[in-house]
Design a protein around this motif. Structure first.
Motif, short mmCIF file in Angstrom:
data_model
loop_
_atom_site.label_atom_id
_atom_site.label_comp_id
_atom_site.label_asym_id
_atom_site.label_seq_id
_atom_site.Cartn_x
_atom_site.Cartn_y
_atom_site.Cartn_z
N ARG A 130 33.03 101.31 -44.86
CA ARG A 130 34.33 101.28 -44.29
C ARG A 130 34.13 102.61 -43.40
O ARG A 130 33.58 103.52 -43.42
CB ARG A 130 35.66 101.59 -45.41
CG ARG A 130 35.21 102.62 -46.23
CD ARG A 130 36.63 102.98 -46.70
NE ARG A 130 37.14 103.63 -45.43
CZ ARG A 130 38.57 104.26 -45.79
NH1 ARG A 130 39.07 104.45 -46.61
NH2 ARG A 130 38.93 104.92 -44.44
N PRO A 131 35.26 102.63 -42.08
CA PRO A 131 35.10 103.69 -41.40
C PRO A 131 35.81 105.05 -42.01
O PRO A 131 36.81 104.58 -42.86
CB PRO A 131 35.77 103.08 -40.19
CG PRO A 131 36.61 101.87 -40.55
CD PRO A 131 35.90 101.27 -41.64
N VAL A 132 35.92 106.15 -41.60
CA VAL A 132 36.53 107.15 -41.99
C VAL A 132 38.01 107.05 -41.61
O VAL A 132 39.04 107.12 -42.43
CB VAL A 132 35.96 108.48 -41.47
CG1 VAL A 132 37.02 109.55 -41.80
CG2 VAL A 132 34.71 108.65 -42.11
N GLN A 133 38.18 106.46 -40.41
CA GLN A 133 39.62 106.05 -39.97
C GLN A 133 39.44 104.90 -39.30
O GLN A 133 38.43 104.57 -38.38
CB GLN A 133 39.85 107.28 -38.72
CG GLN A 133 41.42 106.66 -38.31
CD GLN A 133 42.04 107.74 -37.43
OE1 GLN A 133 41.99 109.03 -37.79
NE2 GLN A 133 42.32 107.43 -36.25
N PHE A 134 40.36 103.85 -39.54
CA PHE A 134 40.11 102.55 -38.94
C PHE A 134 40.61 102.53 -37.75
O PHE A 134 41.28 103.32 -37.26
CB PHE A 134 41.15 101.40 -39.98
CG PHE A 134 40.31 101.12 -41.32
CD1 PHE A 134 39.55 100.01 -41.24
CD2 PHE A 134 40.50 101.71 -42.57
CE1 PHE A 134 39.05 99.53 -42.40
CE2 PHE A 134 39.98 101.40 -43.62
CZ PHE A 134 39.22 100.21 -43.57
N ALA A 135 40.15 101.37 -36.93
CA ALA A 135 40.48 101.20 -35.45
C ALA A 135 42.04 100.90 -35.30
O ALA A 135 42.66 100.42 -36.06
CB ALA A 135 39.65 100.23 -34.93
N GLY A 136 42.63 101.16 -34.20
CA GLY A 136 43.93 100.82 -33.88
C GLY A 136 44.61 102.13 -33.51
O GLY A 136 44.51 103.20 -34.24
N GLY A 189 30.38 103.26 -33.83
CA GLY A 189 30.29 101.87 -33.99
C GLY A 189 31.17 101.22 -32.89
O GLY A 189 31.32 101.79 -31.66
N GLY A 190 31.62 99.97 -32.82
CA GLY A 190 32.32 99.33 -31.88
C GLY A 190 33.74 99.78 -31.79
O GLY A 190 34.24 99.94 -30.64
N GLY A 191 34.46 100.12 -33.02
CA GLY A 191 35.56 100.47 -33.04
C GLY A 191 35.93 101.77 -33.49
O GLY A 191 37.08 102.21 -33.06
N THR A 192 35.15 102.45 -33.92
CA THR A 192 35.36 103.80 -34.76
C THR A 192 34.04 104.88 -34.35
O THR A 192 33.00 104.38 -34.24
CB THR A 192 35.77 103.70 -36.07
OG1 THR A 192 34.63 103.14 -36.71
CG2 THR A 192 36.92 102.94 -36.37
N VAL A 217 37.72 108.93 -35.92
CA VAL A 217 38.75 108.75 -34.68
C VAL A 217 38.46 107.15 -34.38
O VAL A 217 37.18 106.76 -34.47
CB VAL A 217 38.61 109.57 -33.75
CG1 VAL A 217 37.21 109.56 -33.06
CG2 VAL A 217 39.54 109.36 -32.44
N GLY A 218 39.44 106.43 -33.99
CA GLY A 218 39.40 105.10 -33.67
C GLY A 218 39.15 104.81 -32.32
O GLY A 218 39.87 104.10 -31.62
N ILE A 219 38.09 105.47 -31.77
CA ILE A 219 37.43 105.39 -30.31
C ILE A 219 35.88 105.18 -30.59
O ILE A 219 34.94 106.11 -31.17
CB ILE A 219 37.73 106.74 -29.61
CG1 ILE A 219 39.31 107.08 -29.61
CG2 ILE A 219 36.95 106.75 -28.25
CD1 ILE A 219 39.89 105.86 -28.55
N ALA A 220 35.70 104.13 -29.63
CA ALA A 220 33.90 104.08 -29.88
C ALA A 220 33.67 103.09 -28.59
O ALA A 220 34.41 103.22 -27.57
CB ALA A 220 33.51 103.46 -31.02
#
Length: 430
Positions: A130-136, A189-192, A217-220
């Motif tokens: 799981r990401p540290v911070q989810f995307a969005g 990743g693609g989202g984070t 951060v939700g940037i990638a």
């Protein structure tokens, strides 16, 4: 017999790995398109004959189904990005609502089918990245994990554990260490974008690890794609153009074009009220041909071909100072030479946030860059020169390594799945 399954459920790609004592191996997925140890995080739904059940495919098989059945197949990609969004309340697939957990389950169920005997009832636990911070924009972590749990509960695993993706990547990288080291992992990743600092030490021939800190951060990569589209494609399909409303001239709402910021959102745009509103604007537009091109792009499900064109352009810019972007459905007007310098200007705001997240993990753990022994960069976006410069400017180049761009997380998750102290490495404990 393998006892733990590592699942890297990614925004762009997904991978499964099995633990075998102190080693791991990839799960080879065999679908109608052949064998692969990685798969696109994509789903396709095709109506069966008569009143038969939907035919569901995942990964490359989903892409092939979509290409072979234009206009008949519902295609979704980057579904992970919906996980933490409270605004996403499901999407209609042939008049039946599918919640996020339905989509995640459908995807993983097909991977289970493709995996054959490797996904067996003998598995004791599944370890999920799981990401540290989810995307969005406003990610709801609790909601995302609730949705994950509901999807995974349908598989009846005795144990389900969640581990931060960069922690898993760190375990994969640690196999190469020949001495004690403090390691910074950056997972793009693609989202984070996620960071972890971990201290690895050898005690009596046994590798031990101590988590130091995490940030994200939700940037990638998806955001970089959006910058290309926003600067090249969106103006061609009406962004910035005007329409007439009674006696006023108004600009076409930019919110329509924000859908290109997330490939998952573009996948469902056709089913949203916004798309119906967009079609109504064509007659009132001062440049109707542009909005017509936008409508055609959505109605003909050109999101995936656009993704391919943008992704290929981005990859070439990592190797050359300029390249040509071309998106055939929009004709010759969509052919343009793109300079790497322009691309780096477009993504500058995203680079700033990625660097701020790096600052955060260093500052909150009181870790000076000089005390980091190794920096491990993983994920496709790590190849972008402007991203690598962030690390070149802070760390000695000899300390920076990369690799396992698609496999590192899943294999690290499988390795953690074999540990007796697995509770130490779950995201809740980190």
């Amino acid at each position: 017999m393998a006892s733990a399954l590592g699942l890297d459920f990614g925004t762009t790609n997904s991978v499964l790995a099995l633990s075998q004592g102190t080693s791991t191996r990839s799960v080879v997925l065999e679908s109608s398109t052949g064998k692969s140890d990685t798969t696109r995080t994509a789903l396709s739904f095709l109506k069966g004959a008569g009143r038969g059940p939907l035919q569901i495919e995942a990964g490359q098989a989903a892409i092939r189904e979509f290409i072979d059945n234009p206009g008949e197949c519902r295609f979704l990609q980057s579904i992970k990005t919906f996980a933490a969004s409270s605004l996403f309340q499901g999407t209609l697939v042939f008049a039946k609502r599918h919640d996020f957990e339905d989509l995640m389950y459908a995807f993983l169920a097909r991977l289970r089918d493709y995996a054959g005997s490797d996904w067996s009832s003998e598995l004791k636990r599944i370890v999920v990245g799981r990401p540290v911070q989810f995307a969005g924009a406003n990610p709801d972590e609790k909601l995302a994990l609730e949705r994950y749990n509901r999807a995974l509960a349908r598989f009846d695993f005795p144990e389900v554990h969640y581990v931060y993706e960069p922690v898993a990547a760190a375990f994969y990288f640690a196999r190469t260490l020949d001495r004690d080291a403090t390691v910074l992992v950056a997972d793009f990743g693609g989202g984070t974008t996620d960071y972890s600092i971990i201290r690895f030490e050898s005690e009596g021939g046994q590798l031990t690890a101590t988590p130091v800190g995490h940030s994200g951060v939700g940037i990638a990569g998806d955001h970089f794609d959006f910058r290309v589209i926003d600067n090249i494609v969106s103006p061609l399909i009406g962004k910035g153009s005007l329409f007439k409303s009674f006696d006023k001239l108004l600009e076409v709402p930019s919110s329509y074009y924000a859908n290109f910021g997330r490939w998952n959102q573009l996948s469902i745009f056709k089913t949203l009220k916004d798309f119906s509103e967009l079609k109504k604007l064509v007659r009132a537009s001062l440049e109707p041909e542009k909005l017509e091109a936008f409508v055609d792009l959505i109605e003909h499900d050109e999101g995936y071909p656009l993704y391919q064109a943008v992704s290929a352009t981005k990859m070439r810019l990592s190797q050359a100072d300029e390249t040509e972007f071309f998106f055939a459905p929009l004709g010759e007007r969509a052919r343009r030479t793109v300079q790497r310098a322009d691309f780096e200007t477009w993504i500058a705001p995203d680079l700033t946030r990625i660097e701020q997240a790096l600052d955060e993990v260093l500052q909150k753990t009181e870790t000076a860059p000089a005390t980091i022994d190794k920096v491990f960069l993983t994920g496709g976006t790590s190849f972008v020169p402007a991203v690598r410069r962030i690390f070149d400017n802070r760390f000695e180049r000899s300390k920076i390594e990369s690799g396992g761009e698609l496999l590192s997380i899943a294999h690290g998750l499988a390795l953690i799945g074999e540990r007796q102290d697995i509770a130490t490495w779950t995201a809740d404990a980190a």
